[in-house]
Write a protein that holds these residues in place. Sequence first.
Motif, PDB file in Angstrom:
ATOM      1  N   TYR A   1     -19.682  -2.676 -26.931  1.00 16.21           N
ATOM      2  CA  TYR A   1     -19.817  -3.013 -25.518  1.00 16.21           C
ATOM      3  C   TYR A   1     -21.007  -3.939 -25.255  1.00 16.21           C
ATOM      4  O   TYR A   1     -20.869  -4.948 -24.559  1.00 16.21           O
ATOM      5  N   ASP A   2     -22.167  -3.607 -25.782  1.00 17.93           N
ATOM      6  CA  ASP A   2     -23.362  -4.417 -25.527  1.00 17.93           C
ATOM      7  C   ASP A   2     -23.179  -5.857 -26.017  1.00 17.93           C
ATOM      8  O   ASP A   2     -23.532  -6.813 -25.318  1.00 17.93           O
ATOM      9  N   GLN A   3     -22.622  -5.992 -27.204  1.00 16.38           N
ATOM     10  CA  GLN A   3     -22.410  -7.331 -27.749  1.00 16.38           C
ATOM     11  C   GLN A   3     -21.416  -8.102 -26.879  1.00 16.38           C
ATOM     12  O   GLN A   3     -21.627  -9.276 -26.567  1.00 16.38           O
ATOM     13  N   TYR A   4     -20.344  -7.457 -26.449  1.00 16.96           N
ATOM     14  CA  TYR A   4     -19.359  -8.111 -25.581  1.00 16.96           C
ATOM     15  C   TYR A   4     -20.009  -8.549 -24.276  1.00 16.96           C
ATOM     16  O   TYR A   4     -19.796  -9.660 -23.806  1.00 16.96           O
ATOM     17  N   TRP A   5     -20.805  -7.669 -23.694  1.00 20.74           N
ATOM     18  CA  TRP A   5     -21.414  -7.992 -22.413  1.00 20.74           C
ATOM     19  C   TRP A   5     -22.354  -9.197 -22.552  1.00 20.74           C
ATOM     20  O   TRP A   5     -22.400 -10.063 -21.680  1.00 20.74           O
ATOM     21  N   ARG A   6     -23.097  -9.263 -23.657  1.00 18.63           N
ATOM     22  CA  ARG A   6     -23.990 -10.402 -23.865  1.00 18.63           C
ATOM     23  C   ARG A   6     -23.203 -11.707 -24.030  1.00 18.63           C
ATOM     24  O   ARG A   6     -23.583 -12.749 -23.520  1.00 18.63           O
ATOM     25  N   GLU A   7     -22.105 -11.646 -24.778  1.00 21.17           N
ATOM     26  CA  GLU A   7     -21.377 -12.870 -25.096  1.00 21.17           C
ATOM     27  C   GLU A   7     -20.430 -13.303 -23.977  1.00 21.17           C
ATOM     28  O   GLU A   7     -20.414 -14.462 -23.590  1.00 21.17           O
ATOM     29  N   GLU A   8     -19.615 -12.377 -23.470  1.00 24.25           N
ATOM     30  CA  GLU A   8     -18.569 -12.781 -22.544  1.00 24.25           C
ATOM     31  C   GLU A   8     -18.614 -12.052 -21.208  1.00 24.25           C
ATOM     32  O   GLU A   8     -18.175 -12.580 -20.199  1.00 24.25           O
ATOM     33  N   GLY A   9     -19.118 -10.870 -21.189  1.00 21.00           N
ATOM     34  CA  GLY A   9     -18.982 -10.020 -20.013  1.00 21.00           C
ATOM     35  C   GLY A   9     -19.674 -10.547 -18.784  1.00 21.00           C
ATOM     36  O   GLY A   9     -19.126 -10.500 -17.684  1.00 21.00           O
ATOM     37  N   GLU A  10     -20.870 -11.083 -18.934  1.00 24.67           N
ATOM     38  CA  GLU A  10     -21.618 -11.532 -17.768  1.00 24.67           C
ATOM     39  C   GLU A  10     -20.904 -12.706 -17.100  1.00 24.67           C
ATOM     40  O   GLU A  10     -20.779 -12.758 -15.881  1.00 24.67           O
ATOM     41  N   GLU A  11     -20.411 -13.637 -17.908  1.00 20.44           N
ATOM     42  CA  GLU A  11     -19.672 -14.776 -17.360  1.00 20.44           C
ATOM     43  C   GLU A  11     -18.382 -14.310 -16.699  1.00 20.44           C
ATOM     44  O   GLU A  11     -18.028 -14.783 -15.618  1.00 20.44           O
ATOM     45  N   ALA A  12     -17.670 -13.374 -17.363  1.00 17.37           N
ATOM     46  CA  ALA A  12     -16.430 -12.869 -16.786  1.00 17.37           C
ATOM     47  C   ALA A  12     -16.712 -12.124 -15.481  1.00 17.37           C
ATOM     48  O   ALA A  12     -15.949 -12.252 -14.513  1.00 17.37           O
ATOM     49  N   PHE A  13     -17.800 -11.414 -15.415  1.00 18.16           N
ATOM     50  CA  PHE A  13     -18.152 -10.694 -14.196  1.00 18.16           C
ATOM     51  C   PHE A  13     -18.476 -11.669 -13.065  1.00 18.16           C
ATOM     52  O   PHE A  13     -18.037 -11.499 -11.930  1.00 18.16           O
ATOM     53  N   LYS A  14     -19.233 -12.697 -13.350  1.00 18.60           N
ATOM     54  CA  LYS A  14     -19.552 -13.694 -12.334  1.00 18.60           C
ATOM     55  C   LYS A  14     -18.295 -14.376 -11.829  1.00 18.60           C
ATOM     56  O   LYS A  14     -18.143 -14.631 -10.633  1.00 18.60           O
ATOM     57  N   ALA A  15     -17.377 -14.700 -12.743  1.00 14.32           N
ATOM     58  CA  ALA A  15     -16.107 -15.308 -12.340  1.00 14.32           C
ATOM     59  C   ALA A  15     -15.313 -14.356 -11.454  1.00 14.32           C
ATOM     60  O   ALA A  15     -14.707 -14.778 -10.455  1.00 14.32           O
ATOM     61  N   TYR A  16     -15.334 -13.093 -11.769  1.00 13.18           N
ATOM     62  CA  TYR A  16     -14.616 -12.099 -10.968  1.00 13.18           C
ATOM     63  C   TYR A  16     -15.218 -12.001  -9.569  1.00 13.18           C
ATOM     64  O   TYR A  16     -14.511 -11.965  -8.574  1.00 13.18           O
ATOM     65  N   VAL A  17     -16.548 -11.993  -9.492  1.00 11.14           N
ATOM     66  CA  VAL A  17     -17.215 -11.921  -8.191  1.00 11.14           C
ATOM     67  C   VAL A  17     -16.881 -13.155  -7.363  1.00 11.14           C
ATOM     68  O   VAL A  17     -16.601 -13.060  -6.159  1.00 11.14           O
ATOM     69  N   GLU A  18     -16.893 -14.327  -7.972  1.00 11.10           N
ATOM     70  CA  GLU A  18     -16.515 -15.552  -7.260  1.00 11.10           C
ATOM     71  C   GLU A  18     -15.086 -15.464  -6.749  1.00 11.10           C
ATOM     72  O   GLU A  18     -14.785 -15.873  -5.630  1.00 11.10           O
ATOM     73  N   LYS A  19     -14.193 -14.952  -7.572  1.00  9.18           N
ATOM     74  CA  LYS A  19     -12.792 -14.802  -7.179  1.00  9.18           C
ATOM     75  C   LYS A  19     -12.677 -13.883  -5.977  1.00  9.18           C
ATOM     76  O   LYS A  19     -11.957 -14.192  -5.018  1.00  9.18           O
ATOM     77  N   ILE A  20     -13.406 -12.774  -5.979  1.00 15.75           N
ATOM     78  CA  ILE A  20     -13.386 -11.835  -4.863  1.00 15.75           C
ATOM     79  C   ILE A  20     -13.929 -12.512  -3.597  1.00 15.75           C
ATOM     80  O   ILE A  20     -13.365 -12.377  -2.508  1.00 15.75           O
ATOM     81  N   LYS A  21     -15.035 -13.239  -3.739  1.00 15.65           N
ATOM     82  CA  LYS A  21     -15.624 -13.930  -2.586  1.00 15.65           C
ATOM     83  C   LYS A  21     -14.640 -14.937  -2.008  1.00 15.65           C
ATOM     84  O   LYS A  21     -14.495 -15.048  -0.786  1.00 15.65           O
ATOM     85  N   ASN A  22     -13.981 -15.677  -2.879  1.00 19.48           N
ATOM     86  CA  ASN A  22     -13.020 -16.679  -2.410  1.00 19.48           C
ATOM     87  C   ASN A  22     -11.846 -16.025  -1.714  1.00 19.48           C
ATOM     88  O   ASN A  22     -11.361 -16.526  -0.705  1.00 19.48           O
ATOM     89  N   GLU A  23     -11.370 -14.904  -2.254  1.00 14.28           N
ATOM     90  CA  GLU A  23     -10.263 -14.195  -1.615  1.00 14.28           C
ATOM     91  C   GLU A  23     -10.692 -13.663  -0.258  1.00 14.28           C
ATOM     92  O   GLU A  23      -9.944 -13.738   0.714  1.00 14.28           O
ATOM     93  N   ASN A  24     -11.894 -13.102  -0.166  1.00 14.94           N
ATOM     94  CA  ASN A  24     -12.385 -12.579   1.106  1.00 14.94           C
ATOM     95  C   ASN A  24     -12.602 -13.690   2.121  1.00 14.94           C
ATOM     96  O   ASN A  24     -12.296 -13.516   3.303  1.00 14.94           O
ATOM     97  N   HIS A  25     -13.091 -14.839   1.689  1.00 11.37           N
ATOM     98  CA  HIS A  25     -13.287 -15.959   2.616  1.00 11.37           C
ATOM     99  C   HIS A  25     -11.942 -16.493   3.078  1.00 11.37           C
ATOM    100  O   HIS A  25     -11.795 -16.875   4.225  1.00 11.37           O
ATOM    101  N   GLY A  26     -10.984 -16.448   2.166  1.00 11.10           N
ATOM    102  CA  GLY A  26      -9.657 -16.941   2.527  1.00 11.10           C
ATOM    103  C   GLY A  26      -8.998 -16.051   3.565  1.00 11.10           C
ATOM    104  O   GLY A  26      -8.350 -16.510   4.503  1.00 11.10           O
ATOM    105  N   THR A  27      -9.176 -14.728   3.450  1.00 11.72           N
ATOM    106  CA  THR A  27      -8.559 -13.828   4.419  1.00 11.72           C
ATOM    107  C   THR A  27      -9.298 -13.865   5.743  1.00 11.72           C
ATOM    108  O   THR A  27      -8.682 -13.730   6.785  1.00 11.72           O
ATOM    109  N   THR A  28     -10.612 -14.091   5.743  1.00 13.63           N
ATOM    110  CA  THR A  28     -11.358 -14.127   6.996  1.00 13.63           C
ATOM    111  C   THR A  28     -11.046 -15.417   7.754  1.00 13.63           C
ATOM    112  O   THR A  28     -11.021 -15.432   8.978  1.00 13.63           O
TER     113      THR A  28
END
Length: 144
Positions: A114-141
């Motif tokens: 888990y730690d190795q995954y989070w260092r390599e890919e997880g943080e970027e994937a999490f940021k992308a997910y947060v951006e996706k959520i923000k865009n979806e929320n802005h789109g619905t508002t």
Amino acid sequence: METNQVFEKQVEKKVEKYVKKGVKILAIIVLGGILFLLANYVLMRLWNWLMPDLFGAGTVTYWQALGIFVLAKLLFGFGGGGSKGKGKSSHKKKLRSSHKCATWRRDFDEWKHYDQYWREEGEEAFKAYVEKIKNENHGTTKEE
């Protein structure tokens, strides 16, 4: 005459065996009683040492401590345990030997990465997910 002597020796051995067994049983009973009384005395001393200072409870006599001891044993059990019969197996053994948890154990072994995954890919994937959520929320508002 020899048969009488052989018979007497057999009887003497049996009597000696039963006397030894009786002495052992009596010694165990006496020792158990002494240990019980000693445990009760220790309970009384611990109660009188701790409870008045910690909780403001009064001190207890030896016989009151015995009552507390018996009450605690009745409420919380006598330790259970003991040996099970040869044909019976305990619940813990069944749980340990069950294969239901095998997938959980395998999944848990994968967490060491888990730690190795989070260092390599997880943080970027999490940021992308947060951006996706923000865009979806802005789109619905905006549509509302």
